[in-house]
Every structure is written in C-alpha cells, then in structure tokens.
Design an enzyme around this catalytic site. Sequence first.
Site, PDB file in Angstrom:
ATOM      1  N   ASP A 171      76.040  21.371 -58.583  1.00  0.00           N
ATOM      2  CA  ASP A 171      74.608  21.378 -58.825  1.00  0.00           C
ATOM      3  C   ASP A 171      74.364  20.736 -60.197  1.00  0.00           C
ATOM      4  OD1 ASP A 171      72.048  23.852 -57.991  1.00  0.00           O
ATOM      5  OD2 ASP A 171      71.897  21.814 -58.757  1.00  0.00           O
TER       6      ASP A 171
HETATM    7  C1  GLC Z   1      68.479  21.708 -58.905  1.00  0.00           C
HETATM    8  C2  GLC Z   1      68.701  22.668 -57.777  1.00  0.00           C
HETATM    9  C3  GLC Z   1      69.277  22.023 -56.543  1.00  0.00           C
HETATM   10  C4  GLC Z   1      68.820  20.563 -56.475  1.00  0.00           C
HETATM   11  C5  GLC Z   1      69.467  19.849 -57.638  1.00  0.00           C
HETATM   12  C6  GLC Z   1      69.066  18.357 -57.685  1.00  0.00           C
HETATM   13  O1  GLC Z   1      68.657  22.343 -60.131  1.00  0.00           O
HETATM   14  O2  GLC Z   1      69.429  23.858 -58.024  1.00  0.00           O
HETATM   15  O3  GLC Z   1      68.845  22.790 -55.415  1.00  0.00           O
HETATM   16  O4  GLC Z   1      69.231  19.993 -55.247  1.00  0.00           O
HETATM   17  O5  GLC Z   1      69.143  20.454 -58.882  1.00  0.00           O
HETATM   18  O6  GLC Z   1      67.690  18.256 -57.962  1.00  0.00           O
END
Ligand code: GLC
Length: 739
Positions: free
Chosen positions: A267
């Site tokens: 993430d």
């Molecule tokens: C965010 C979220 C995730 C998302 C990623 C990219 O912090 O936790 O669900 O897909 O970053 O935006």
Amino acid sequence: MEEQKLRELFHRLSVHDKIAQTIQLNGDLFVESGVMNTGPAKDLGFQKEPNFYEIGSIYNVNDHQKLYQIQKDVLENSSHKIPLLFMSDIVYGFRTIFPMPLAQAGSYDFDLIQQAAEISAKESYLNGIHVVFSPMLDLVRDPRWGRVMESPGEDVYTSKEFAKRVVAGYQGEKADYLQENHVAACIKHFAAYGAPEGGREYQQVELSNQKLFNEYLQPYEAAVEANCELVMTAFNLLNGVPSTGNKWLNRDILRERFGFNGVLVSDYAAVQELVSHGFAKDEQDAAKKALEAGVDFDMMTAAYANALPELAKDQAFAELLDEAVWRILILKNKLGLFEQPFRGLTEPNTGEVLTDEAKEVATKLVEKSCVLLKNETALPLKKTKDQRIAVIGPYAESHFTLGFWASVSGRSSDVLTLKAGLLEQFGQDQLLFSRGFNLYEDYSSFGPLKAGFEQLNGPIEDEEFLLEQSLEQAKKADVILLTIGENFLESGEGASKTNLRLPEKQIRLIKKLAELKKPIVGLLYTGRPLVLTEVESYFDSLLLVWFPGVMGGRGICNLLVGEASPSARLTMTFPRSEGQIPIYSAQTSTGRPLGGNAHSERFVSKYIDETNEPLFSFGAGKSYADFEGTWQGVEEKADGIHCCYEIANQSEREAWVTPQIYLLNHPAEIVRPMKRLIATQHFLLAAKERKVVTFTLLEEEFAYFDNEGVRYLTSGNYTLQLDLLGIKNNQTFHLVKGE
Ligand code: GLC
C-alpha cells in the site's frame, strides 16, 4: 508473448532494469496536478533519481489521452521497452459510479453486482487502465472506522460471494490472458485492516489465528480462488508484525496456504513505513524485510530504488528480486501489453463511459441496495396530483453523493440528483424544497477545489434561516421527505469517528418537524452505520441510501413511489450506542448469556446502561410486501446437504425478496457463532405467488479451523434458520461427516 520469449527478455534485463520494474509511483510524475494522492504527498527521497520512463507502474491517471502519450514516451525513452502498467483506485466504478460496496453487497443480487463490475472493467479498459485496486475485502465490525464504506461488510459469507463475483466481473472467466474489456483485480488490504484497535485509522490489529482462519482471511482466500491477479498489503500491524513485512502472512498463508502466485503490491508508502512501525531500523532494512516478505511493487517510496542495488549483490536477494520482477512481467504479459501496449486505447469506442446500459444497471443496483429500515404507513408515496411533498435537507440538490472513493475517476457533475429523480415522478408544483441545514460547515477544507465545490453544492446559508424555511415548507405539505446523514468526506480513508450520532442541528430539525404531526420519510446518506437511537422514533419511514452513486436520484425515487420494491438487507450492524462496539451478528454466546442464567439477573453478559441489542441488526431490511416461509426439508446426500423451503408473497404487489439462511451454533472445539449467514437467495415474486426454493450446501460450509489452522468437520445435528425479513423458521438435520 510466449513464455520462452518472455524469459529471454527477462534474462536481458540488468539489475538496474529489474529494480526499476518494482517501483510504482502515482501519475503526477507525468501529468500536471489532478492525480488524487491518497497518502502524505512528500519528496520521495530517491538517492539517485531513476529514469521514470523505466519504472514498472504508475497509478491514478485516468485520462485515456494522457495514458496513451505516457506509454508512447515510455516506449521511446526506456532502454528495455517494457510497457508501463497502469493501475487505479477504481473501487465501485470508473465514471459510472455504482452504490458504495457496503451498499451493493446488501442487494444480495450477485449477478447484478458482477454486471456492475463488468461495466467498471469495460470503462476502465476503454480508458487505458490495466489494474483496479479493488475489491476491498476487509471484514468490518467497527463503524468508527471510516473505510467500512468500501467493504462488503461484517459478514463472511456475504464478503466471500462479493469477492468472487467482483473478481469474475473484472477479469472474466479464468484465462491465461485477460481479454479485452477486462482488467486485473488487485484485492486489498491483506490482511484484516478493517479491525483497527479503537476503530482508529491505521491502528494495530490483534486477532487470534482462529478468528483469522474462520473469518477475516476468508474473503481474501475466496478472491484468490477466483484467480485475482494482484493483492495489496495492508498498513496495519497484524499481531505485532506489519502486514507489509509479514513473511508468515504473505508467504506462508497467502502464497503457500491459499496458492496465490500473482503480484503483491505494497500500500501507499507502506514499505518505508516499516521504519515508523518500529519494525525496520532504516530504509535499507525496510526494503530487505518487504522483499523477504514477498512484496513485488514498492508503491510510492524510494526504498526499493535506494536499497536493492546493494542488497541484490547478495545471491539470495538477487533471487528474491528476480522472483518479484518475473511475477510483474507475467502480469504484463497476461494483459497482452507486449503485443498491445496501448491496450484499450485504440478501440473505436475508446473513452466510452456512462452508456445507457451502464446507467440502467446502476439504477437497478441503487434500487436493490437501499435498505428500508422502517416503514409504518408513508411508503410508497401516493402519486396523486394533490400530493404535496416537502423535500427538506441538503441532499435534495446535492451532487456529492458518490462517496469518498469515487473521487479518483468519478465526477459529481455526472450525478442525477434526488430533485431530478423526484421531478421524474411529481410535478414541480407538488415539491416544496428547503436545504434544512448546511452539510459542510465551510468549504475552506476543499482548497483549490473550493470554487467548483461551492458552485455545485450551493453557498453556506444561515442555519436559523434554513430551519425556519424548512418548517414553513413542511407546514404546506402532506408528507415530509427529509434527507439526513454524513457528508462524503466523513467516511473513507482517514475518517475515523468516535461520535456516530447525527449533528445537533439535524436532531433539532427532526424534532421541530415532528411537532407538525406529519409523516416524515427519512433518507439517510452515510458511508457507515450511525447511531440513530435518539431520532429513529420520529420517522414514519426510514430508507438508508448510503452513497448511491450517479443514478441515486432515479433509483431512490423509483423506490419511494413503489415502481421498484425494496429488498436490500443490512450488511453491517447499526449500534444503539458507540459503547456497544464491536457489535455484529456472528458473535459467540458466553458462559452466562443474557436470559440464560436462572440464578441471577446481575451476573450475566449485559450492560447496566444499555441493552445488548443493536438498533438495526445485520440482515435488517423491510419490503412493501409480506412473506411467509416454511421448510420443506433438509437432507444430507452424497453431493451435499439438500435444502428446500416454500415461500409465499402474501401481498397484492410483486416484490423482490432476499431470504437468508443462517447456521445456528453447535458444539465445537472452537466455539462457533450463535448464528452465521450460510446462504441467501434473491428473486422476484408476483402478487400472491408461492415458490418452492431448493439449494445445496456443501459439507465444507460446516467446517471450521482451530488456532493452528487445523480444519474440523464433525458429524452431528445442525440447525438451519430461514429468515424472511425477521420471520424465522428453524430446521434441524443430521450431518454425517464425509458421507
Ligand atoms: C491508499 C489506500 C489504498 C489505495 C492506495 C492507492 O492509501 O489505502 O486502498 O489503493 O493508497 O491510492
């Protein structure tokens, strides 16, 4: 590309090329602003800035012309000529934004859910997206956490069915190559991000292994069985180890136990955050631990770029790097990117969105996702010409009904508002509008978006004026349609709350309107369960619309006038108070259940200041029709447990209905929930129609795991409960294991 050729390409790559393939950055490197950052936007700290045309992936650029140009530049400016992988936060729609997942799942119309996913995939494909960051499959039982809105809810069965159908909708049936109009699914967040301590965003998660095996890991496993191509790690600690650096979780469980062989993406900045967790001593250590844990893409940090050149001098790490890059190349090959790097970007209908078919599906999904929590007499609304309706509240004309995660690719201007929906059903002179209260205290928090936001959402007005105007309008009406709830920024990521009650000004308005002694129909816009205990009794009817997406206005009004029949069931419990949290349907009994101990009223499992019961239970949901149902039989046969019941529509109107089948608790080595959902059906019954329903449960459904992950299935008596909108019928049968 044939695998042999792909291997040859792979072996031509330098270590530098390989490391670049593991880097994923958001798109604002290549395009001017407008890319949604979903984490702290900061200088990423590349010690040696890479040639950005050589990295593996970017995300959240959703403009097909920009993506075409970026891919063209990559192929011209990179030495390895490996196409860039385009990913995006498409969570419940690209431009046709459907109801948020917590709502969709409550439709229990899994065919329609899959159809919506197919539309999301097609729009994403035609706009150049290769991978979507969804479905989010974190089980959620704490409405203080803002991201419950993007989850299928608290229940294992519901989340597993949702997972399978959305992955199938995105990817198509299992194939070696992802066909046109389809995209790769990146499920998230592995694992158990939905159970943070205190409901506070990013907080640690502590769950026993049996809770993980029997509940929290099941939806992800179902998605892996449906061949999802990617998994995203979670931000949280799981039992003391950050998910992104968790070898047990990502290698032993995800890859070995579940058999996942796709791509694992961190993430946002989660690799670097292993240092903030106190798990890695520095960036080099963080990269080492993430790679050892099997993370293939480093999203939005420079950890892999900075640390892997040194780490890869060690043979063992060189092999781990090869493993990661090979999986990334396999994924690009499955998408056909080597032959068609402009995948989706050269079709006759490239860029197509919001087709009539898509809007029709979205309207149907709204109709099937709104939960009728209460209805005394007011619904369906009469359509007689003399009917005058006071439409009170800010949501009547608001375009901001898409929910937090639609902001990446959805457009509020696409929304068909509640007012527009009402005007499809009633004459302008029958509708008396007032905004009731300001949904946003001020627009300053919208920064550069302030002007556009204010233009679409209307100015902030004096609260007292709005209250008085509302009462004046209501006095002239036969029925009051009152929109209440949260604004869309109060849920989603980074939006944990401790107070789930409506704001005082909404409560005051409700009570003032109730003094007029006219029926009040509440429309609840919210991304999470709220605590409505103080106001529920003032409503004649209460329709939970969640954040309903672009076709919300039409779908809601079709329900209000009875052109559609409400059949949705709650996917997450509504507490009576925050103090009951966590409160959910599949809870276990105790040694001293309330009402179970004959010796004492005090020494039983209860609160002294609140009941144990929620305000609205998981599975709650009313209909405009009445049903009755009786078991016809449950019998174990060689291929499973054959179940049969009869259901009758006792009303004069056709209606959709969503029967639920629960398995009641039974003696076990690991105590099982008092009840857990094990099957559902969803179908239309004509007026007075009777229907015999048969279905088969697999023996597997009755198994469970202990803390070592050992599977148990025991012979014995089991009881199934048929739940028709709260009317329950039980049927006990004997299961002989393995027969
Ligand atoms: C965010 C979220 C995730 C998302 C990623 C990219 O912090 O936790 O669900 O897909 O970053 O935006």
